[in-house]
Write an enzyme that holds these catalytic residues in place. Structure first.
Site, PDB file in Angstrom:
ATOM      1  CG  ASP A 173       0.664   1.555   0.439  1.00 28.83           C
ATOM      2  OD1 ASP A 173       1.531   2.018  -0.947  1.00 28.83           O
ATOM      3  OD2 ASP A 173       0.364   3.033   1.275  1.00 28.83           O
ATOM      4  CG  HIS A 179       3.933   1.932  -4.155  1.00 29.76           C
ATOM      5  ND1 HIS A 179       4.122   2.497  -5.185  1.00 29.76           N
ATOM      6  CD2 HIS A 179       2.966   2.253  -2.725  1.00 29.76           C
ATOM      7  CE1 HIS A 179       3.398   3.353  -4.927  1.00 29.76           C
ATOM      8  NE2 HIS A 179       2.542   2.893  -3.683  1.00 29.76           N
ATOM      9  CG  HIS A 232      -1.851   0.901  -2.770  1.00 33.75           C
ATOM     10  ND1 HIS A 232      -2.117   2.087  -2.451  1.00 33.75           N
ATOM     11  CD2 HIS A 232      -0.536   1.391  -3.124  1.00 33.75           C
ATOM     12  CE1 HIS A 232      -2.239   2.888  -3.003  1.00 33.75           C
ATOM     13  NE2 HIS A 232      -0.434   2.258  -2.751  1.00 33.75           N
ATOM     14  CG  HIS A 272      -2.887  10.819  -2.293  1.00 32.43           C
ATOM     15  ND1 HIS A 272      -1.365  10.659  -1.350  1.00 32.43           N
ATOM     16  CD2 HIS A 272      -2.470   9.503  -2.408  1.00 32.43           C
ATOM     17  CE1 HIS A 272      -0.929   9.793  -1.089  1.00 32.43           C
ATOM     18  NE2 HIS A 272      -1.200   8.815  -1.807  1.00 32.43           N
ATOM     19  CG  LEU A 309       4.123   5.896   8.646  1.00 30.07           C
ATOM     20  CD1 LEU A 309       2.491   5.404   9.313  1.00 30.07           C
ATOM     21  CD2 LEU A 309       5.173   4.552   8.795  1.00 30.07           C
ATOM     22  N   GLY A 348       4.743   4.260   2.878  1.00 25.29           N
ATOM     23  CA  GLY A 348       4.174   3.068   1.983  1.00 25.29           C
ATOM     24  C   GLY A 348       4.865   2.526   3.666  1.00 25.29           C
ATOM     25  CB  ALA A 406       5.496   9.242   0.871  1.00 30.40           C
TER      26      ALA A 406
END
Length: 371
Positions: free
Chosen positions: A267, A60, A58, A191, A300, A302, A139
């Site tokens: 993340d 980004h 994970h 999510h 928050l 990430g 987010a």
């Protein structure tokens, strides 16, 4: 280019630590020899500690770049995380319009096919959304929509999608899970505003785990156990972000007792490895400050975590080093059926981190290439 080398130290094998030698050639481990050594000795001598390279499912961003930017962003991200011991990763997208996802995956296709020197191996894509609940975006930008096999196949043709986060309570998502599994996609729950029952049914239909446990999902209540309850009661695998911001140390300990193969992810965002300031996360502007990354409203967004720090945090919580290592390497590999990564054994990829007794990195080797 053919490479070979020898690494000496306290080497963590699937059977435990040995004090000896690991030899690798042409990107693979060819030999491990040595005498067994107790873990209590490993952390109290000056001998180097040799562990499997970290695997992060994970990611980004990092080094100021975001995966959704396309272009050379993925290579920059993979380079930053390699310097922190991550030898392989999943490039993770944001919930976005199809055109934005196509831009990101068009760039990721070549990056997945060929690893650039000085970069971690990009194993494929973690599609975090857009098949999530608009009421639990966290987010994520609000481009949430029900899952579409047609859209998925279109994106998968651009870059290999290995993992999909979805909310099972959305219309059609639950019923699609068996088809997604049959197509070779690993599915996990996240999510989500779903109930405990939704989570249990999703697992029964083939979902493999949960996305950043505790975050962006219905919480545990003793009369409404929610998605957290489904994870704690039934999951074998789940991500968790051990930056001690996304989940309290006590919550991490609960998860460790409940979920056998709980594994760590970062993340991480573009802010990882960068000074405080403003960065992009998909279409969102986020701010790094005081060790965290947040939206303007304080949510928050990430993290700035790297996997070497994740390992140190787990050991700081009281885990034995071999257990902590499995949770930053082996379990993630097993989750994606990557049996030649996440472990130091002959025939496996020579993905290795060398650390001192304070668990600071001394050397990183990815597929036989020393950083």
């Amino acid at each position: 280019m053919k490479t070979s080398g020898v690494i000496e130290g306290h080497i963590l094998t699937p059977e435990g630590f040995v004090q000896g030698v690991l030899a690798h050639e042409d990107g693979r481990i060819v030999r491990i020899s040595g005498d067994p050594v107790e873990e209590r000795v490993v952390r109290h001598t000056a001998t180097d500690i040799v562990l499997p390279g970290f695997i992060d499912l994970h990611v980004h961003g990092g080094g100021g770049r975001d995966i959704m930017q396309g272009g050379d962003a993925a290579q920059r991200v993979a380079s930053l995380h390699l310097r922190h011991g991550t030898t392989s990763l999943l490039a993770t997208t944001m919930t976005a319009p199809l055109s934005d996802l196509e831009t990101a995956l068009t760039a990721l296709g070549p990056a997945c096919r060929e690893r650039q020197r000085g970069s971690a191996r990009i194993l494929g894509v973690h599609l975090e959304g857009p098949y999530i609940n608009s009421g639990k975006l966290g987010a994520q930008p609000n481009y949430a929509r029900p899952a579409s096999m047609e859209e998925l196949k279109r994106l998968d043709a651009l870059a290999p999608i290995r993992l999909i986060t979805l909310a099972p309570e959305l219309h059609g998502n639950l019923e699609l899970i068996p088809s997604l599994k049959a197509e070779g996609f690993q599915v996990q729950i996240g999510h989500s505003l779903g109930t405990y029952e939704d989570g249990v049914e999703a697992l029964h239909l083939g979902a493999g785990g949960f996305t950043h446990l505790f975050n962006a999902m219905t919480g545990l209540h003793h009369r409404e156990p929610g998605m957290v309850g489904a994870a704690l009661a039934h999951a074998r695998y789940s991500e968790i972000i051990p930056d001690l911001l996304h989940a309290h140390a006590g919550a991490i300990r609960v998860a460790l007792r409940a979920i056998p193969c709980l594994y760590c992810v970062t993340d991480s965002t573009a802010a990882a490895g960068m000074p405080d300031g403003d960065y992009m996360l998909g279409r969102h502007k986020v701010t790094k400050c005081m060790g965290g990354v947040r939206l303007p409203d304080g949510t928050l967004a990430g993290s700035t975590l790297t996997m070497d720090q994740a390992l140190r945090n787990l050991v700081g919580l009281g885990l034995e080093l071999d257990d902590a290592s499995r949770r930053v390497s082996t379990f993630a590999a097993d989750y994606l059926a990557l049996h030649e990564r996440g472990r130091l054994t002959p025939g496996a990829w020579a993905d290795v981190v060398v650390m001192d007794r304070q668990l600071q990195l001394k050397q990183v080797i990815v597929e036989g290439e020393a950083l």
